[in-house]
Motif scaffolding. Structure first.
Motif, PDB file in Angstrom:
ATOM      1  N   ASP A 270       0.689  -1.118   0.113  1.00 43.46           N
ATOM      2  CA  ASP A 270      -0.083  -0.024  -0.100  1.00 43.46           C
ATOM      3  C   ASP A 270       0.667   1.265  -0.028  1.00 43.46           C
ATOM      4  O   ASP A 270       0.574   2.340  -0.620  1.00 43.46           O
ATOM      5  N   ASP A 271       2.020   1.154   0.861  1.00 43.19           N
ATOM      6  CA  ASP A 271       2.824   2.372   0.882  1.00 43.19           C
ATOM      7  C   ASP A 271       3.677   2.853  -0.263  1.00 43.19           C
ATOM      8  O   ASP A 271       3.740   3.927  -0.731  1.00 43.19           O
ATOM      9  N   VAL A 272       4.068   1.645  -1.059  1.00 44.62           N
ATOM     10  CA  VAL A 272       4.798   1.628  -2.224  1.00 44.62           C
ATOM     11  C   VAL A 272       3.932   2.240  -3.461  1.00 44.62           C
ATOM     12  O   VAL A 272       4.126   3.248  -4.088  1.00 44.62           O
ATOM     13  N   LEU A 273       2.663   1.575  -3.476  1.00 41.36           N
ATOM     14  CA  LEU A 273       1.791   2.331  -4.539  1.00 41.36           C
ATOM     15  C   LEU A 273       1.338   3.653  -4.364  1.00 41.36           C
ATOM     16  O   LEU A 273       1.352   4.454  -5.228  1.00 41.36           O
ATOM     17  N   ALA A 274       1.008   3.921  -3.039  1.00 38.54           N
ATOM     18  CA  ALA A 274       0.633   5.431  -2.891  1.00 38.54           C
ATOM     19  C   ALA A 274       1.911   6.396  -3.045  1.00 38.54           C
ATOM     20  O   ALA A 274       1.681   7.291  -3.796  1.00 38.54           O
ATOM     21  N   GLY A 275       3.220   5.731  -2.652  1.00 36.68           N
ATOM     22  CA  GLY A 275       4.229   6.636  -2.750  1.00 36.68           C
ATOM     23  C   GLY A 275       4.552   7.123  -4.484  1.00 36.68           C
ATOM     24  O   GLY A 275       4.988   8.169  -4.832  1.00 36.68           O
ATOM     25  N   LEU A 276       4.420   5.865  -5.066  1.00 36.99           N
ATOM     26  CA  LEU A 276       4.760   5.925  -6.616  1.00 36.99           C
ATOM     27  C   LEU A 276       3.891   6.567  -7.390  1.00 36.99           C
ATOM     28  O   LEU A 276       3.869   6.890  -8.330  1.00 36.99           O
ATOM     29  N   SER A 277       2.719   6.823  -6.495  1.00 34.84           N
ATOM     30  CA  SER A 277       1.503   7.543  -7.632  1.00 34.84           C
ATOM     31  C   SER A 277       1.542   8.957  -7.150  1.00 34.84           C
ATOM     32  O   SER A 277       0.723   9.748  -7.689  1.00 34.84           O
ATOM     33  N   ALA A 278       2.473   9.370  -6.459  1.00 28.54           N
ATOM     34  CA  ALA A 278       2.410  10.855  -5.985  1.00 28.54           C
ATOM     35  C   ALA A 278       2.899  11.803  -7.343  1.00 28.54           C
ATOM     36  O   ALA A 278       3.908  10.993  -7.748  1.00 28.54           O
ATOM     37  N   PRO A 279       2.661  12.950  -7.183  1.00 26.34           N
ATOM     38  CA  PRO A 279       3.385  13.654  -8.147  1.00 26.34           C
ATOM     39  C   PRO A 279       4.872  13.821  -8.091  1.00 26.34           C
ATOM     40  O   PRO A 279       5.574  13.851  -9.078  1.00 26.34           O
ATOM     41  N   GLN A 280       5.312  13.760  -6.978  1.00 28.08           N
ATOM     42  CA  GLN A 280       6.935  13.588  -6.470  1.00 28.08           C
ATOM     43  C   GLN A 280       6.956  12.217  -6.153  1.00 28.08           C
ATOM     44  O   GLN A 280       6.671  12.083  -4.847  1.00 28.08           O
ATOM     45  N   LYS A 281       7.345  11.186  -6.756  1.00 27.54           N
ATOM     46  CA  LYS A 281       7.216   9.896  -6.295  1.00 27.54           C
ATOM     47  C   LYS A 281       8.353   9.837  -5.136  1.00 27.54           C
ATOM     48  O   LYS A 281       9.255  10.426  -4.922  1.00 27.54           O
ATOM     49  N   PHE A 282       7.775   9.016  -4.208  1.00 30.35           N
ATOM     50  CA  PHE A 282       8.631   8.723  -2.913  1.00 30.35           C
ATOM     51  C   PHE A 282       8.293   7.422  -2.249  1.00 30.35           C
ATOM     52  O   PHE A 282       7.291   6.575  -2.696  1.00 30.35           O
ATOM     53  N   LEU A 283       9.228   6.974  -1.258  1.00 31.04           N
ATOM     54  CA  LEU A 283       9.180   5.739  -0.762  1.00 31.04           C
ATOM     55  C   LEU A 283       9.676   5.982   0.659  1.00 31.04           C
ATOM     56  O   LEU A 283      10.503   6.740   0.939  1.00 31.04           O
ATOM     57  N   SER A 284       8.818   5.321   1.611  1.00 31.06           N
ATOM     58  CA  SER A 284       9.223   5.665   3.166  1.00 31.06           C
ATOM     59  C   SER A 284      10.760   4.919   3.418  1.00 31.06           C
ATOM     60  O   SER A 284      11.086   3.852   3.214  1.00 31.06           O
ATOM     61  N   ALA A 285      11.423   5.785   4.154  1.00 30.35           N
ATOM     62  CA  ALA A 285      12.861   5.393   4.363  1.00 30.35           C
ATOM     63  C   ALA A 285      13.043   4.388   5.562  1.00 30.35           C
ATOM     64  O   ALA A 285      13.500   3.603   5.621  1.00 30.35           O
ATOM     65  N   LYS A 286      11.733   4.018   6.136  1.00 30.85           N
ATOM     66  CA  LYS A 286      11.457   2.808   7.037  1.00 30.85           C
ATOM     67  C   LYS A 286      11.827   1.592   6.233  1.00 30.85           C
ATOM     68  O   LYS A 286      12.204   0.533   6.904  1.00 30.85           O
ATOM     69  N   TYR A 287      11.519   1.603   5.033  1.00 30.70           N
ATOM     70  CA  TYR A 287      11.660   0.206   4.195  1.00 30.70           C
ATOM     71  C   TYR A 287      13.301   0.056   3.895  1.00 30.70           C
ATOM     72  O   TYR A 287      13.294  -1.077   3.142  1.00 30.70           O
ATOM     73  N   PHE A 288      14.128   0.756   4.283  1.00 26.97           N
ATOM     74  CA  PHE A 288      15.402   0.512   4.150  1.00 26.97           C
ATOM     75  C   PHE A 288      15.562  -0.676   4.765  1.00 26.97           C
ATOM     76  O   PHE A 288      16.675  -1.509   4.543  1.00 26.97           O
ATOM     77  N   TYR A 289      15.402  -0.986   6.117  1.00 25.35           N
ATOM     78  CA  TYR A 289      15.668  -1.568   7.071  1.00 25.35           C
ATOM     79  C   TYR A 289      15.212  -3.119   7.069  1.00 25.35           C
ATOM     80  O   TYR A 289      14.705  -3.675   8.350  1.00 25.35           O
ATOM     81  N   ASP A 290      15.004  -3.892   5.918  1.00 23.78           N
ATOM     82  CA  ASP A 290      15.264  -5.318   6.282  1.00 23.78           C
ATOM     83  C   ASP A 290      16.582  -5.831   6.775  1.00 23.78           C
ATOM     84  O   ASP A 290      17.452  -4.878   6.979  1.00 23.78           O
ATOM     85  N   ALA A 291      16.526  -7.141   6.849  1.00 21.69           N
ATOM     86  CA  ALA A 291      17.955  -7.708   7.269  1.00 21.69           C
ATOM     87  C   ALA A 291      19.083  -7.275   6.463  1.00 21.69           C
ATOM     88  O   ALA A 291      20.054  -7.010   7.008  1.00 21.69           O
ATOM     89  N   VAL A 292      18.809  -7.350   5.008  1.00 24.79           N
ATOM     90  CA  VAL A 292      20.071  -6.727   4.050  1.00 24.79           C
ATOM     91  C   VAL A 292      20.352  -5.203   4.396  1.00 24.79           C
ATOM     92  O   VAL A 292      21.504  -4.746   4.238  1.00 24.79           O
ATOM     93  N   GLY A 293      19.322  -4.561   4.515  1.00 22.55           N
ATOM     94  CA  GLY A 293      19.303  -3.117   4.635  1.00 22.55           C
ATOM     95  C   GLY A 293      19.918  -2.794   5.944  1.00 22.55           C
ATOM     96  O   GLY A 293      20.932  -1.913   5.795  1.00 22.55           O
ATOM     97  N   SER A 294      19.698  -3.413   7.080  1.00 23.48           N
ATOM     98  CA  SER A 294      20.368  -3.129   8.216  1.00 23.48           C
ATOM     99  C   SER A 294      21.894  -3.460   8.153  1.00 23.48           C
ATOM    100  O   SER A 294      22.776  -2.468   8.714  1.00 23.48           O
ATOM    101  N   ASP A 295      22.324  -4.699   7.567  1.00 22.70           N
ATOM    102  CA  ASP A 295      23.633  -4.948   7.270  1.00 22.70           C
ATOM    103  C   ASP A 295      24.283  -3.922   6.459  1.00 22.70           C
ATOM    104  O   ASP A 295      25.412  -3.286   6.700  1.00 22.70           O
ATOM    105  N   LEU A 296      23.786  -3.307   5.294  1.00 20.81           N
ATOM    106  CA  LEU A 296      24.402  -2.305   4.522  1.00 20.81           C
ATOM    107  C   LEU A 296      24.180  -1.228   5.303  1.00 20.81           C
ATOM    108  O   LEU A 296      25.400  -0.319   5.083  1.00 20.81           O
ATOM    109  N   PHE A 297      23.262  -0.744   6.351  1.00 20.44           N
ATOM    110  CA  PHE A 297      23.645   0.466   6.872  1.00 20.44           C
ATOM    111  C   PHE A 297      24.772   0.344   7.929  1.00 20.44           C
ATOM    112  O   PHE A 297      25.579   1.315   8.085  1.00 20.44           O
ATOM    113  N   GLU A 298      24.916  -0.799   8.415  1.00 22.27           N
ATOM    114  CA  GLU A 298      26.144  -1.000   9.413  1.00 22.27           C
ATOM    115  C   GLU A 298      27.391  -0.790   8.570  1.00 22.27           C
ATOM    116  O   GLU A 298      28.657  -0.119   9.101  1.00 22.27           O
TER     117      GLU A 298
END
Length: 324
Positions: free
Chosen positions: A24-52
């Motif tokens: 729902d968040d992806v569809l809403a964000g990519l439907s906006a005039p300025q497309k966006f995605l929430s930064a909270k979705y960076f942090y799956d297991a891979v994203g957490s490792d990448l941030f470290e």
């Protein structure tokens, strides 16, 4: 008496159907005039490792600077915590920072790490338990931006919060005010909050910090597309998007974007989403504050400034706040 670490399975994000919420968040964000995605979705297991990994890049000053403050001022910062406190770390991730406080407060009643990545949360909690065997540790898998309850069975002692890493800067200032007010409701009246806040500085330093030469931040940014493809079945060409990060001085924030390298269409859940060449998905903001501006923002959310510590170069700050 030795208190064995306690690991409980708080009902995590599954309670609100994480996959459906992500879609729902992806569809809403990519439907906006300025497309966006929430930064909270960076942090799956891979994203957490990448941030470290990002935190270890030479250009990325926030983590090593904050750790330097905690090393130099840890005793003073820990002294602002009440005796026998239940310490709640919001968006805990790695325990490397909270350990700097724990060594000065062996009287903590309990430690409650709260994080969206359940696997990373559990592994960090287990490692911490080996080093602090007398501490009750109760991890909670939850989105700290949403309503959640502290685990049952905590002591009757006071509650304190720990929110390091300048994560507050990822929120628009009105959202940051609401988040701090939310923390106040979770932690309760009279609570203490120790929070990291990045400071305004030279543009060149900021630009380099979010676009490291090794490309780790670029991989972190593009992991959003990887998640969309693997978890939502999105049809998206990963090589057709590039990482872009820059400091916007008018807004006093770093902006991160994914830039479409060509005119293209991606498909998600039977919906086609068109991109023009050069069009971007705005994936993250990182606001930079002065000490005075952050204190004013915290006051709007019902927190009183108690103390602040900075490094000699005034790159970063750690604030102690008290709930009014």
């Amino acid at each position: 008496m030795t208190i064995n670490p306690v690991f409980t399975d708080a009902t995590p994000i599954a309670a609100i159907d994480a996959e459906r919420q992500f879609l729902d968040d992806v569809l809403a964000g990519l439907s906006a005039p300025q497309k966006f995605l929430s930064a909270k979705y960076f942090y799956d297991a891979v994203g957490s490792d990448l941030f470290e990994a990002i935190t270890r890049q030479p250009e990325y000053y926030p983590t090593r600077t904050e750790l330097g403050i905690l090393d130099a001022q840890g005793a003073a910062i820990a002294a602002t915590l009440p005796d026998r406190a239940n310490l709640v770390e919001l968006g805990s991730g790695s325990t490397v920072k909270v350990r700097r406080l724990m060594v000065h407060r062996p009287d903590l009643a309990a430690y409650v790490p709260v994080d969206v990545s359940e696997s990373f949360l559990r592994s960090e909690a287990e490692a911490l338990a080996r080093d602090f065997p007398n501490l009750t540790i109760t991890p909670v898998a939850a989105d700290f931006t949403r309503a959640f309850t502290l685990p049952a069975g905590l002591s009757d002692g006071p509650v304190a919060g720990f929110f390091p890493g300048s994560t507050i800067g990822n929120f628009e200032p009105p959202q940051a005010t609401r988040l701090l007010a939310h923390f106040g409701r979770v932690l309760g009246a009279g609570a203490t909050l120790i929070i990291g806040v990045d400071l305004v500085k030279e543009k060149a330093v900021l630009d380099a910090a979010y676009d490291d030469a090794a490309g780790v931040t670029a991989a972190f940014n593009r992991n959003l597309l990887v998640r969309m493809r693997s978890e939502l079945g999105a049809e998206v060409d990963l090589d057709a998007f590039a990482h872009r990060a820059f400091f916007n001085p008018e807004a006093s924030r770093i902006e991160m974007h994914l830039v479409s390298l060509k005119a293209q269409t991606i498909r998600i859940a039977d919906r086609d989403i068109a991109f023009a060449e050069g069009e971007t998905i705005h994936t993250e903001n990182s606001y930079k504050y002065t000490v005075e501006r952050f204190r004013a923002l915290a006051a709007e959310a019902g927190w009183r400034a108690e103390a602040v510590w900075t490094d000699p170069g005034r790159l970063f700050s750690i604030h102690a706040l008290r709930r009014s």
